[in-house]
Design a protein around this motif. Structure first.
Motif, short mmCIF file in Angstrom:
data_model
loop_
_atom_site.label_atom_id
_atom_site.label_comp_id
_atom_site.label_asym_id
_atom_site.label_seq_id
_atom_site.Cartn_x
_atom_site.Cartn_y
_atom_site.Cartn_z
N ALA A 91 0.70 -1.22 0.00
CA ALA A 91 -0.02 0.06 0.09
C ALA A 91 0.75 1.32 0.03
O ALA A 91 0.78 2.33 -0.94
CB ALA A 91 -1.01 -0.06 1.35
N HIS A 92 1.89 1.37 0.81
CA HIS A 92 2.82 2.33 0.91
C HIS A 92 3.45 2.67 -0.51
O HIS A 92 3.75 3.58 -0.72
CB HIS A 92 3.87 2.18 1.85
N ALA A 93 4.14 1.51 -1.01
CA ALA A 93 4.89 1.68 -2.29
C ALA A 93 4.10 2.21 -3.37
O ALA A 93 4.45 3.07 -4.32
CB ALA A 93 5.23 0.16 -2.70
N PHE A 94 2.83 1.87 -3.46
CA PHE A 94 1.68 2.52 -4.42
C PHE A 94 0.96 3.73 -3.93
O PHE A 94 0.08 4.48 -4.74
CB PHE A 94 0.84 1.39 -4.91
N GLY A 95 1.26 4.25 -2.76
CA GLY A 95 0.40 5.50 -2.38
C GLY A 95 -0.66 5.17 -2.32
O GLY A 95 -1.66 6.15 -2.35
N LEU A 96 -1.31 4.05 -1.70
CA LEU A 96 -2.84 3.81 -1.62
C LEU A 96 -3.43 4.13 -0.40
O LEU A 96 -2.67 4.41 0.69
CB LEU A 96 -2.79 2.31 -1.72
N LYS A 97 -4.56 4.77 -0.40
CA LYS A 97 -5.18 5.07 0.62
C LYS A 97 -5.88 4.35 1.46
O LYS A 97 -6.05 3.21 0.64
CB LYS A 97 -6.33 6.26 0.20
N THR A 98 -6.31 4.34 2.88
CA THR A 98 -6.89 3.19 3.61
C THR A 98 -8.29 2.88 2.64
O THR A 98 -9.02 3.77 2.15
CB THR A 98 -7.46 3.90 4.70
N GLY A 99 -8.43 1.68 2.67
CA GLY A 99 -9.29 0.94 1.95
C GLY A 99 -9.19 0.58 0.37
O GLY A 99 -9.71 -0.18 -0.16
N GLU A 100 -7.98 1.40 -0.06
CA GLU A 100 -7.79 0.90 -1.58
C GLU A 100 -6.89 -0.33 -1.61
O GLU A 100 -6.02 -0.53 -0.71
CB GLU A 100 -6.99 2.33 -2.19
N THR A 101 -7.01 -1.02 -2.58
CA THR A 101 -6.13 -2.42 -2.57
C THR A 101 -5.38 -2.44 -3.92
O THR A 101 -5.63 -1.59 -4.87
CB THR A 101 -7.29 -3.49 -2.62
N ALA A 102 -4.35 -3.38 -4.05
CA ALA A 102 -3.68 -3.68 -5.03
C ALA A 102 -4.19 -5.09 -5.47
O ALA A 102 -4.65 -5.69 -4.57
CB ALA A 102 -2.20 -3.42 -4.56
N VAL A 103 -3.54 -5.64 -6.50
CA VAL A 103 -3.63 -7.07 -6.99
C VAL A 103 -2.27 -7.58 -6.60
O VAL A 103 -1.22 -7.02 -6.72
CB VAL A 103 -3.53 -6.99 -8.48
#
Length: 128
Positions: A1-13
């Motif tokens: 999440a940190h590496a992609f700058g995701l916000k709370t609740g956002e997800t990666a594959v």
């Protein structure tokens, strides 16, 4: 999440794999992609990718320009001991790799865990 700058609740594959050599598990590899890059592509499917993920990313317009790696060593967790068939307290090497495109955008993040006895890391640097 940190590496992609995701916000709370956002997800990666994520694609999780156990890598084998001669039927022996030698590495645990988790690869993460931003959802907007991976969704609807083979990156989000639980199967091998023909030509490999790096080739597919390039075909999608995401060419890796720079890689940042962090390498650490630690005792294996119980789960890693089981999956990699390790002795108790056997150390592992953890490689965290972040792949960025030409604009500096992270397009892939990897976490690879392998028995330390099977890994040799070599770096060559030119000093002017």
């Amino acid at each position: 999440a940190h590496a992609f700058g995701l916000k709370t609740g956002e997800t990666a594959v994520v694609r999780g794999r156990v890598i084998y050599a001669d039927e022996t598990p030698v590495e645990l590899a988790d690869t993460y992609y931003p959802r907007e890059i991976a969704e609807g592509t083979p990156l989000a499917e639980p199967r091998k990718i023909k030509g490999g993920a790096v080739t597919l990313l390039a075909e999608l317009g995401h060419i890796t320009d720079r890689i940042i790696e962090d390498v650490t060593a630690r005792p294996a967790s119980e789960s890693e001991q089981q999956q990699l068939q390790l002795a108790a307290h056997e150390p592992v090497v953890v490689i965290e790799r972040l792949s960025l495109d030409e604009s500096g955008r992270p397009v892939q993040a990897d976490v690879m865990v392998a028995p330390a006895r099977l890994r040799r890391l070599r770096y060559e640097m030119k000093v002017s």
